[in-house]
Design a protein around this motif. Structure first.
Motif, PDB file in Angstrom:
ATOM      1  N   ALA A 313      24.772 -17.274  17.969  1.00 35.13           N
ATOM      2  CA  ALA A 313      23.491 -18.236  18.477  1.00 35.13           C
ATOM      3  C   ALA A 313      22.566 -17.549  19.263  1.00 35.13           C
ATOM      4  O   ALA A 313      21.522 -17.525  19.350  1.00 35.13           O
ATOM      5  N   GLU A 314      23.210 -16.968  20.312  1.00 39.40           N
ATOM      6  CA  GLU A 314      22.367 -16.170  21.572  1.00 39.40           C
ATOM      7  C   GLU A 314      21.838 -15.035  20.831  1.00 39.40           C
ATOM      8  O   GLU A 314      20.661 -14.661  21.502  1.00 39.40           O
ATOM      9  N   ASP A 315      22.099 -14.704  19.745  1.00 41.59           N
ATOM     10  CA  ASP A 315      21.496 -13.374  19.196  1.00 41.59           C
ATOM     11  C   ASP A 315      20.631 -13.762  18.206  1.00 41.59           C
ATOM     12  O   ASP A 315      19.759 -12.833  17.497  1.00 41.59           O
ATOM     13  N   ALA A 316      20.294 -14.892  17.714  1.00 46.59           N
ATOM     14  CA  ALA A 316      19.471 -15.433  16.248  1.00 46.59           C
ATOM     15  C   ALA A 316      17.982 -14.754  16.761  1.00 46.59           C
ATOM     16  O   ALA A 316      17.388 -14.266  15.777  1.00 46.59           O
ATOM     17  N   ASP A 317      17.395 -15.194  17.768  1.00 48.79           N
ATOM     18  CA  ASP A 317      15.837 -14.781  17.861  1.00 48.79           C
ATOM     19  C   ASP A 317      15.568 -13.306  18.001  1.00 48.79           C
ATOM     20  O   ASP A 317      14.919 -12.862  17.363  1.00 48.79           O
ATOM     21  N   ALA A 318      16.511 -12.595  18.691  1.00 50.77           N
ATOM     22  CA  ALA A 318      16.381 -11.098  18.661  1.00 50.77           C
ATOM     23  C   ALA A 318      16.693 -10.486  17.406  1.00 50.77           C
ATOM     24  O   ALA A 318      15.833  -9.615  16.921  1.00 50.77           O
ATOM     25  N   THR A 319      17.466 -11.068  16.346  1.00 44.22           N
ATOM     26  CA  THR A 319      17.762 -10.596  15.212  1.00 44.22           C
ATOM     27  C   THR A 319      16.660 -10.722  14.332  1.00 44.22           C
ATOM     28  O   THR A 319      16.191 -10.086  13.503  1.00 44.22           O
ATOM     29  N   ILE A 320      16.259 -12.093  14.278  1.00 51.45           N
ATOM     30  CA  ILE A 320      15.042 -12.460  13.485  1.00 51.45           C
ATOM     31  C   ILE A 320      14.049 -11.552  13.872  1.00 51.45           C
ATOM     32  O   ILE A 320      13.209 -10.992  12.959  1.00 51.45           O
ATOM     33  N   ALA A 321      13.514 -11.357  15.068  1.00 47.19           N
ATOM     34  CA  ALA A 321      12.487 -10.505  15.669  1.00 47.19           C
ATOM     35  C   ALA A 321      12.457  -9.244  15.153  1.00 47.19           C
ATOM     36  O   ALA A 321      11.504  -8.692  14.612  1.00 47.19           O
ATOM     37  N   ALA A 322      13.809  -8.501  15.262  1.00 49.36           N
ATOM     38  CA  ALA A 322      13.890  -7.126  14.579  1.00 49.36           C
ATOM     39  C   ALA A 322      13.674  -7.169  13.178  1.00 49.36           C
ATOM     40  O   ALA A 322      12.902  -6.147  12.622  1.00 49.36           O
ATOM     41  N   LEU A 323      14.269  -8.071  12.575  1.00 51.33           N
ATOM     42  CA  LEU A 323      14.419  -7.878  11.083  1.00 51.33           C
ATOM     43  C   LEU A 323      12.658  -8.202  10.496  1.00 51.33           C
ATOM     44  O   LEU A 323      12.295  -7.576   9.629  1.00 51.33           O
ATOM     45  N   GLU A 324      12.025  -9.103  11.182  1.00 49.08           N
ATOM     46  CA  GLU A 324      10.731  -9.339  10.717  1.00 49.08           C
ATOM     47  C   GLU A 324      10.002  -8.022  11.161  1.00 49.08           C
ATOM     48  O   GLU A 324       8.996  -7.604  10.355  1.00 49.08           O
ATOM     49  N   ALA A 325      10.280  -7.261  12.192  1.00 45.62           N
ATOM     50  CA  ALA A 325       9.268  -6.024  12.333  1.00 45.62           C
ATOM     51  C   ALA A 325       9.739  -5.272  11.340  1.00 45.62           C
ATOM     52  O   ALA A 325       8.914  -4.211  11.375  1.00 45.62           O
ATOM     53  N   ALA A 326      10.938  -5.152  10.815  1.00 44.85           N
ATOM     54  CA  ALA A 326      11.105  -4.351   9.663  1.00 44.85           C
ATOM     55  C   ALA A 326      10.790  -4.753   8.297  1.00 44.85           C
ATOM     56  O   ALA A 326      11.058  -4.191   7.218  1.00 44.85           O
ATOM     57  N   GLY A 327       9.836  -5.750   8.248  1.00 39.04           N
ATOM     58  CA  GLY A 327       9.481  -6.174   7.070  1.00 39.04           C
ATOM     59  C   GLY A 327      10.041  -7.432   6.432  1.00 39.04           C
ATOM     60  O   GLY A 327       9.554  -7.760   5.216  1.00 39.04           O
ATOM     61  N   GLU A 328      11.121  -7.826   6.964  1.00 36.69           N
ATOM     62  CA  GLU A 328      11.763  -8.873   6.215  1.00 36.69           C
ATOM     63  C   GLU A 328      11.404 -10.349   6.722  1.00 36.69           C
ATOM     64  O   GLU A 328      10.650 -10.366   7.624  1.00 36.69           O
ATOM     65  N   THR A 329      11.556 -11.361   5.682  1.00 38.46           N
ATOM     66  CA  THR A 329      11.123 -12.719   5.879  1.00 38.46           C
ATOM     67  C   THR A 329      12.370 -13.440   6.034  1.00 38.46           C
ATOM     68  O   THR A 329      13.257 -13.328   5.289  1.00 38.46           O
ATOM     69  N   VAL A 330      12.744 -13.961   7.440  1.00 46.13           N
ATOM     70  CA  VAL A 330      13.890 -14.469   7.886  1.00 46.13           C
ATOM     71  C   VAL A 330      13.890 -15.992   8.169  1.00 46.13           C
ATOM     72  O   VAL A 330      12.851 -16.450   8.971  1.00 46.13           O
ATOM     73  N   THR A 331      14.826 -16.874   7.746  1.00 45.86           N
ATOM     74  CA  THR A 331      14.728 -18.281   8.261  1.00 45.86           C
ATOM     75  C   THR A 331      16.224 -18.652   8.677  1.00 45.86           C
ATOM     76  O   THR A 331      17.176 -18.057   8.047  1.00 45.86           O
ATOM     77  N   ARG A 332      16.243 -19.494   9.601  1.00 49.72           N
ATOM     78  CA  ARG A 332      17.579 -20.038   9.817  1.00 49.72           C
ATOM     79  C   ARG A 332      17.949 -21.124   8.749  1.00 49.72           C
ATOM     80  O   ARG A 332      17.180 -22.137   8.667  1.00 49.72           O
ATOM     81  N   ILE A 333      19.064 -20.811   8.167  1.00 47.41           N
ATOM     82  CA  ILE A 333      19.221 -21.909   7.049  1.00 47.41           C
ATOM     83  C   ILE A 333      20.683 -22.517   7.214  1.00 47.41           C
ATOM     84  O   ILE A 333      20.954 -23.536   6.396  1.00 47.41           O
ATOM     85  N   GLY A 334      21.118 -22.397   8.295  1.00 42.96           N
ATOM     86  CA  GLY A 334      22.568 -23.068   8.443  1.00 42.96           C
ATOM     87  C   GLY A 334      23.125 -22.519   9.438  1.00 42.96           C
ATOM     88  O   GLY A 334      23.016 -21.854  10.328  1.00 42.96           O
ATOM     89  N   VAL A 335      24.639 -23.044   9.710  1.00 44.91           N
ATOM     90  CA  VAL A 335      25.504 -22.700  10.450  1.00 44.91           C
ATOM     91  C   VAL A 335      26.973 -22.345   9.952  1.00 44.91           C
ATOM     92  O   VAL A 335      27.236 -23.048   8.804  1.00 44.91           O
ATOM     93  N   LEU A 336      27.698 -21.745  10.762  1.00 43.78           N
ATOM     94  CA  LEU A 336      29.321 -21.759  10.489  1.00 43.78           C
ATOM     95  C   LEU A 336      29.869 -23.016  11.169  1.00 43.78           C
ATOM     96  O   LEU A 336      29.469 -23.307  12.475  1.00 43.78           O
ATOM     97  N   ALA A 337      30.692 -23.503  10.647  1.00 46.68           N
ATOM     98  CA  ALA A 337      31.433 -24.715  11.057  1.00 46.68           C
ATOM     99  C   ALA A 337      32.970 -24.673  11.052  1.00 46.68           C
ATOM    100  O   ALA A 337      33.529 -23.807  10.082  1.00 46.68           O
ATOM    101  N   ALA A 338      33.984 -25.270  11.915  1.00 43.79           N
ATOM    102  CA  ALA A 338      35.219 -25.188  11.762  1.00 43.79           C
ATOM    103  C   ALA A 338      35.596 -25.991  10.298  1.00 43.79           C
ATOM    104  O   ALA A 338      34.903 -26.891   9.922  1.00 43.79           O
ATOM    105  N   HIS A 339      36.391 -25.359   9.538  1.00 42.97           N
ATOM    106  CA  HIS A 339      36.529 -25.915   8.216  1.00 42.97           C
ATOM    107  C   HIS A 339      37.111 -27.262   8.236  1.00 42.97           C
ATOM    108  O   HIS A 339      38.192 -27.414   8.926  1.00 42.97           O
ATOM    109  N   ASP A 340      36.423 -28.257   7.674  1.00 44.97           N
ATOM    110  CA  ASP A 340      36.683 -29.585   7.485  1.00 44.97           C
ATOM    111  C   ASP A 340      36.948 -29.829   5.963  1.00 44.97           C
ATOM    112  O   ASP A 340      36.212 -30.224   4.969  1.00 44.97           O
TER     113      ASP A 340
END
Length: 375
Positions: A313-340
């Motif tokens: 979670a703490e790396d999401a903003d930096a990763t989005i910024a880097a990928l967008e700078a590389a020309g990608e379109t990036v969206t937060r679409i969900g999370v990992l959860a403990a399997h239920d």
């Protein structure tokens, strides 16, 4: 006296001279894909690659093979052959990068009933373009002219890609944890999966590949459906090497619900909000024309998400910024959860895609489930 006819290979349908002309036509294309480790020159019995010259110290090799599927029939029917080679490379190299590997070299297999030098050169021009986009050297291939196996005009393609990753730097990482963020990286369209259904709809509903596209007035339907698969290699490799990306899932056949579990440990599941991104027009059109339910879409098509990256979670903003700078379109679409198991209805991990009423045109809330992670 018995009259004996002198048969030739060309009489049987195989034109060796045409094959030689094709090799001559594609030699400059192969040379355009040169990279450190490879001195590309076609015509030998095999291709060489120097891992040390490519900069690796203690590499593990990763190999992938794939095809383009029945998207080739769209290319054949539309008479447009210059982009399916990009698809061929993309389907292979995207499967390498999800393991942390840098694609190094590529080989292709092109089989047809009667060799057209013009069509063959167009196909290989696409392969060379895909290699350039992914940093792969096109070091060889095979062209097989097989009359009787394929109808005139028909052909098939297979690709073979080899990459490398330094030992210990493979992904997915063993640090995957509940709360990690799923980043959806946009696709360029349908990519190279689901075309048996696409072609069935086009045929049954009387559409013409040469006619204006119903969802994009700037091109024909054939051109729109032949939009090549996006290659994510050059944008993803720096983020993989930074250590921020923990796992990647290439969204191919089986869609979101069946590809995410392939990178999950048995203790985690992926929870995806289908309302987090806009469904591209081509998928709205397919849903409308075919009366396709959202659940079927999620397991047949990429639905606008060609790759999913898992990050803390703490790396999401930096990763989005880097990928967008590389020309990608990036969206937060969900999370990992403990399997239920109560959510997924099974003792195995998986993926749950949810949509509220109105998402993807649905009249009521919906969800699609998968199960069976790699653990």
């Amino acid at each position: 006296m018995t009259d004996k006819t002198s048969y030739t290979y060309k009489d049987a349908g195989v034109d060796i001279d045409a094959g030689a002309r094709l090799v001559d036509a594609i030699k400059p294309l192969a040379r355009s894909t040169r990279r450190p480790g490879s001195d590309v020159e076609l015509g030998g019995f095999g291709g060489l690659f120097d891992l040390k010259a490519a900069g690796f110290t203690d590499p593990i090799l990763v190999a992938a093979t794939d095809g383009v599927g029945t998207k080739l029939k769209v290319a054949i029917d539309a008479g447009k052959h210059d982009t399916v080679g990009i698809d061929l490379v993309a389907m292979c190299v995207n499967d390498l990068v999800v393991q942390g590997a840098e694609p190094l070299f590529f080989l292709d297999y092109f089989a047809t009933g009667k060799l057209s030098v013009e069509a063959g050169a167009a196909i290989v021009s696409g392969i060379a373009e895909g290699c350039r986009q992914s940093g792969s050297a096109l070091i060889g291939g095979e062209t097989a002219e097989m009359p009787g196996m394929y109808k005139d005009g028909d052909y098939d393609l297979a690709g073979f890609s080899v990459g490398a990753v330094e030992r210990g730097r493979q992904i997915p990482l063993d640090t995957l944890a509940a709360g990690d963020v799923l980043l959806g990286i946009a696709s360029s369209g349908v990519h190279s999966n689901g075309y048996s259904l696409v072609r069935r709809l086009v045929a049954d509903k009387g559409f013409d590949y040469a006619a204006p596209c119903p969802f994009d007035a700037h091109q024909t339907l054939g051109e729109a459906l032949l939009t090549p698969t996006r290659i994510y290699v050059k944008s993803l490799l720096p983020e993989i090497r930074s250590g921020r990306i923990k796992a990647l899932a290439h969204i191919t056949g089986g869609g979101l619900v069946e590809n995410m579990p392939r990178v999950l440990p048995k203790t985690l599941s992926a929870e995806i909000d289908a309302g987090a991104w806009s469904l591209p027009p081509v998928f709205h059109w397919l849903m409308d024309v075919g009366g396709i339910e959202p659940q079927e879409m999620t397991r047949t098509f990429n639905c606008g998400i060609g790759m999913v990256a898992v990050v803390a979670a703490e790396d999401a903003d930096a990763t989005i910024a880097a990928l967008e700078a590389a020309g990608e379109t990036v969206t937060r679409i969900g999370v990992l959860a403990a399997h239920d198991p109560s959510l997924h209805g099974d003792a195995q991990p998986g993926t749950l895609v949810r949509g509220e009423a109105g998402v993807w045109g649905a009249f009521s809330p919906w969800e699609a489930k998968s199960h069976g992670g790699k653990g």
